[in-house]
Design a protein around this motif. Structure first.
Motif, PDB file in Angstrom:
ATOM      1  N   VAL A  32       0.845  -1.182   0.000  1.00 47.51           N
ATOM      2  CA  VAL A  32       0.000   0.000   0.000  1.00 47.51           C
ATOM      3  C   VAL A  32       0.888   1.243   0.000  1.00 47.51           C
ATOM      4  O   VAL A  32       1.978   1.226   0.569  1.00 47.51           O
ATOM      5  CB  VAL A  32      -0.944  -0.028   1.226  1.00 47.51           C
ATOM      6  N   ASN A  33       0.439   2.274  -0.664  1.00 46.11           N
ATOM      7  CA  ASN A  33       1.093   3.573  -0.579  1.00 46.11           C
ATOM      8  C   ASN A  33       0.567   4.250   0.674  1.00 46.11           C
ATOM      9  O   ASN A  33      -0.614   4.615   0.741  1.00 46.11           O
ATOM     10  CB  ASN A  33       0.779   4.399  -1.837  1.00 46.11           C
ATOM     11  N   GLU A  34       1.414   4.388   1.666  1.00 38.08           N
ATOM     12  CA  GLU A  34       0.981   4.928   2.962  1.00 38.08           C
ATOM     13  C   GLU A  34       0.471   6.362   2.851  1.00 38.08           C
ATOM     14  O   GLU A  34      -0.297   6.824   3.689  1.00 38.08           O
ATOM     15  CB  GLU A  34       2.131   4.870   3.974  1.00 38.08           C
ATOM     16  N   LEU A  35       0.909   7.075   1.812  1.00 37.94           N
ATOM     17  CA  LEU A  35       0.502   8.474   1.668  1.00 37.94           C
ATOM     18  C   LEU A  35      -0.946   8.626   1.221  1.00 37.94           C
ATOM     19  O   LEU A  35      -1.615   9.593   1.578  1.00 37.94           O
ATOM     20  CB  LEU A  35       1.419   9.189   0.670  1.00 37.94           C
ATOM     21  N   CYS A  36      -1.436   7.666   0.438  1.00 40.34           N
ATOM     22  CA  CYS A  36      -2.778   7.817  -0.134  1.00 40.34           C
ATOM     23  C   CYS A  36      -3.695   6.628   0.156  1.00 40.34           C
ATOM     24  O   CYS A  36      -4.902   6.715  -0.053  1.00 40.34           O
ATOM     25  CB  CYS A  36      -2.682   8.000  -1.649  1.00 40.34           C
ATOM     26  N   GLY A  37      -3.117   5.519   0.588  1.00 41.42           N
ATOM     27  CA  GLY A  37      -3.918   4.335   0.886  1.00 41.42           C
ATOM     28  C   GLY A  37      -4.167   3.441  -0.310  1.00 41.42           C
ATOM     29  O   GLY A  37      -4.829   2.407  -0.183  1.00 41.42           O
ATOM     30  N   ASP A  38      -3.639   3.804  -1.466  1.00 41.00           N
ATOM     31  CA  ASP A  38      -3.834   2.951  -2.643  1.00 41.00           C
ATOM     32  C   ASP A  38      -3.105   1.630  -2.451  1.00 41.00           C
ATOM     33  O   ASP A  38      -2.000   1.581  -1.909  1.00 41.00           O
ATOM     34  CB  ASP A  38      -3.323   3.663  -3.901  1.00 41.00           C
ATOM     35  N   ARG A  39      -3.741   0.562  -2.920  1.00 41.36           N
ATOM     36  CA  ARG A  39      -3.241  -0.789  -2.655  1.00 41.36           C
ATOM     37  C   ARG A  39      -3.188  -1.582  -3.956  1.00 41.36           C
ATOM     38  O   ARG A  39      -4.123  -1.524  -4.761  1.00 41.36           O
ATOM     39  CB  ARG A  39      -4.199  -1.472  -1.673  1.00 41.36           C
ATOM     40  N   GLY A  60      -6.724   1.762  -6.593  1.00 45.92           N
ATOM     41  CA  GLY A  60      -5.762   2.840  -6.677  1.00 45.92           C
ATOM     42  C   GLY A  60      -6.135   3.897  -7.696  1.00 45.92           C
ATOM     43  O   GLY A  60      -7.187   3.829  -8.342  1.00 45.92           O
ATOM     44  N   CYS A  61      -5.229   4.824  -7.848  1.00 40.23           N
ATOM     45  CA  CYS A  61      -5.433   5.921  -8.787  1.00 40.23           C
ATOM     46  C   CYS A  61      -5.254   5.420 -10.226  1.00 40.23           C
ATOM     47  O   CYS A  61      -4.806   4.293 -10.456  1.00 40.23           O
ATOM     48  CB  CYS A  61      -4.435   7.037  -8.503  1.00 40.23           C
ATOM     49  N   ALA A  62      -5.574   6.263 -11.166  1.00 36.95           N
ATOM     50  CA  ALA A  62      -5.488   5.878 -12.577  1.00 36.95           C
ATOM     51  C   ALA A  62      -4.074   5.463 -12.958  1.00 36.95           C
ATOM     52  O   ALA A  62      -3.880   4.481 -13.685  1.00 36.95           O
ATOM     53  CB  ALA A  62      -5.956   7.040 -13.461  1.00 36.95           C
ATOM     54  N   ILE A  63      -3.075   6.180 -12.447  1.00 36.60           N
ATOM     55  CA  ILE A  63      -1.703   5.859 -12.825  1.00 36.60           C
ATOM     56  C   ILE A  63      -1.279   4.511 -12.247  1.00 36.60           C
ATOM     57  O   ILE A  63      -0.658   3.698 -12.935  1.00 36.60           O
ATOM     58  CB  ILE A  63      -0.729   6.974 -12.378  1.00 36.60           C
ATOM     59  N   SER A  64      -1.623   4.244 -10.993  1.00 33.60           N
ATOM     60  CA  SER A  64      -1.196   2.971 -10.394  1.00 33.60           C
ATOM     61  C   SER A  64      -1.916   1.786 -11.035  1.00 33.60           C
ATOM     62  O   SER A  64      -1.299   0.740 -11.276  1.00 33.60           O
ATOM     63  CB  SER A  64      -1.405   2.979  -8.872  1.00 33.60           C
ATOM     64  N   ILE A  65      -3.186   1.949 -11.348  1.00 30.94           N
ATOM     65  CA  ILE A  65      -3.927   0.850 -11.997  1.00 30.94           C
ATOM     66  C   ILE A  65      -3.410   0.641 -13.416  1.00 30.94           C
ATOM     67  O   ILE A  65      -3.197  -0.493 -13.859  1.00 30.94           O
ATOM     68  CB  ILE A  65      -5.442   1.144 -12.016  1.00 30.94           C
ATOM     69  N   GLY A 102       5.951  14.307  -8.621  1.00 29.72           N
ATOM     70  CA  GLY A 102       5.119  14.017  -7.462  1.00 29.72           C
ATOM     71  C   GLY A 102       4.247  12.778  -7.615  1.00 29.72           C
ATOM     72  O   GLY A 102       3.669  12.303  -6.628  1.00 29.72           O
ATOM     73  N   ARG A 103       4.133  12.270  -8.842  1.00 31.35           N
ATOM     74  CA  ARG A 103       3.304  11.077  -9.083  1.00 31.35           C
ATOM     75  C   ARG A 103       4.133   9.847  -9.448  1.00 31.35           C
ATOM     76  O   ARG A 103       3.577   8.802  -9.779  1.00 31.35           O
ATOM     77  CB  ARG A 103       2.294  11.351 -10.198  1.00 31.35           C
ATOM     78  N   ARG A 104       5.452   9.968  -9.394  1.00 25.18           N
ATOM     79  CA  ARG A 104       6.283   8.814  -9.755  1.00 25.18           C
ATOM     80  C   ARG A 104       6.023   7.619  -8.832  1.00 25.18           C
ATOM     81  O   ARG A 104       6.139   6.472  -9.251  1.00 25.18           O
ATOM     82  CB  ARG A 104       7.767   9.201  -9.739  1.00 25.18           C
ATOM     83  N   GLN A 105       5.656   7.894  -7.583  1.00 21.25           N
ATOM     84  CA  GLN A 105       5.388   6.778  -6.669  1.00 21.25           C
ATOM     85  C   GLN A 105       4.149   6.000  -7.089  1.00 21.25           C
ATOM     86  O   GLN A 105       4.022   4.818  -6.772  1.00 21.25           O
ATOM     87  CB  GLN A 105       5.252   7.279  -5.227  1.00 21.25           C
ATOM     88  N   CYS A 106       3.249   6.642  -7.828  1.00 19.42           N
ATOM     89  CA  CYS A 106       2.070   5.927  -8.353  1.00 19.42           C
ATOM     90  C   CYS A 106       2.512   4.845  -9.345  1.00 19.42           C
ATOM     91  O   CYS A 106       1.866   3.808  -9.463  1.00 19.42           O
ATOM     92  CB  CYS A 106       1.118   6.899  -9.049  1.00 19.42           C
ATOM     93  N   VAL A 107       3.600   5.088 -10.047  1.00 19.66           N
ATOM     94  CA  VAL A 107       4.180   4.087 -10.949  1.00 19.66           C
ATOM     95  C   VAL A 107       5.042   3.121 -10.145  1.00 19.66           C
ATOM     96  O   VAL A 107       5.055   1.912 -10.392  1.00 19.66           O
ATOM     97  CB  VAL A 107       5.017   4.779 -12.057  1.00 19.66           C
TER      98      VAL A 107
HETATM   99 FE1  FES Z   1      -1.937   6.782  -4.540  1.00 16.23          FE
HETATM  100 FE2  FES Z   1      -1.334   7.174  -7.062  1.00 16.23          FE
HETATM  101  S1  FES Z   1      -2.398   8.562  -5.731  1.00 16.23           S
HETATM  102  S2  FES Z   1      -0.708   5.526  -5.797  1.00 16.23           S
END
Ligand code: FES
Length: 128
Positions: A32-39, A60-65, A102-107
């Motif tokens: 999980v990304n602790e900053l946003c909760g995406d899993r 998760g967000c569009a980028i992570s999915i 700022g969104r590289r962690q989504c990848v």
């Molecule tokens: Fe959480 Fe992209 S906003 S992984």
């Protein structure tokens, strides 16, 4: 060359490839990304040369999915050493997206989870 945009990200987010539960995975990893909760959760099957197939589940967000989706196609048939070398920049290039710093962690989240699962496949080989 295609100009950077979000077409591929949106396509994979709206119609993710290989999303679901694998019946008998050889390795599973989740984080999980602790900053946003995406899993993201990856399930891998083994082939004689590395990864057989890959499936994922994600909230998760569009980028992570989109990243998880494109990775399931990218790693099918790859050797485990090749999976270990996949970088955030590689996937951003595959997505043809202008991903800001700022969104590289989504990848990075799906890549990390995938590589953790691949590491478990390597550990299975060592344990034989
Ligand atoms: Fe959480 Fe992209 S906003 S992984």
């Amino acid at each position: 060359m295609t100009e950077p945009g979000w077409t591929l990200v949106l396509e994979h987010f709206q119609h993710p490839r290989n999303m679901g539960c694998m019946e008998s995975p050889d390795a599973v990893s989740e984080d999980v990304n602790e900053l946003c909760g995406d899993r993201i959760r990856f399930q891998l099957s083994r082939s004689p040369h590395g990864v057989g197939t890959a499936m994922f589940l994600g909230d998760g967000c569009a980028i992570s999915i989109a990243t998880a989706s494109i990775l399931t196609e990218k790693v099918t048939g790859l050797g485990l050493d090749e999976v270990a070398r996949i970088s955030i920049d590689d996937v951003i290039e595959d997505l043809v997206a202008d991903v800001k710093s700022g969104r590289r962690q989504c990848v990075g989240l799906p890549i990390k989870v995938l590589q953790d699962a691949a590491h478990k496949l390597v550990a299975m080989d060592i344990g034989k």
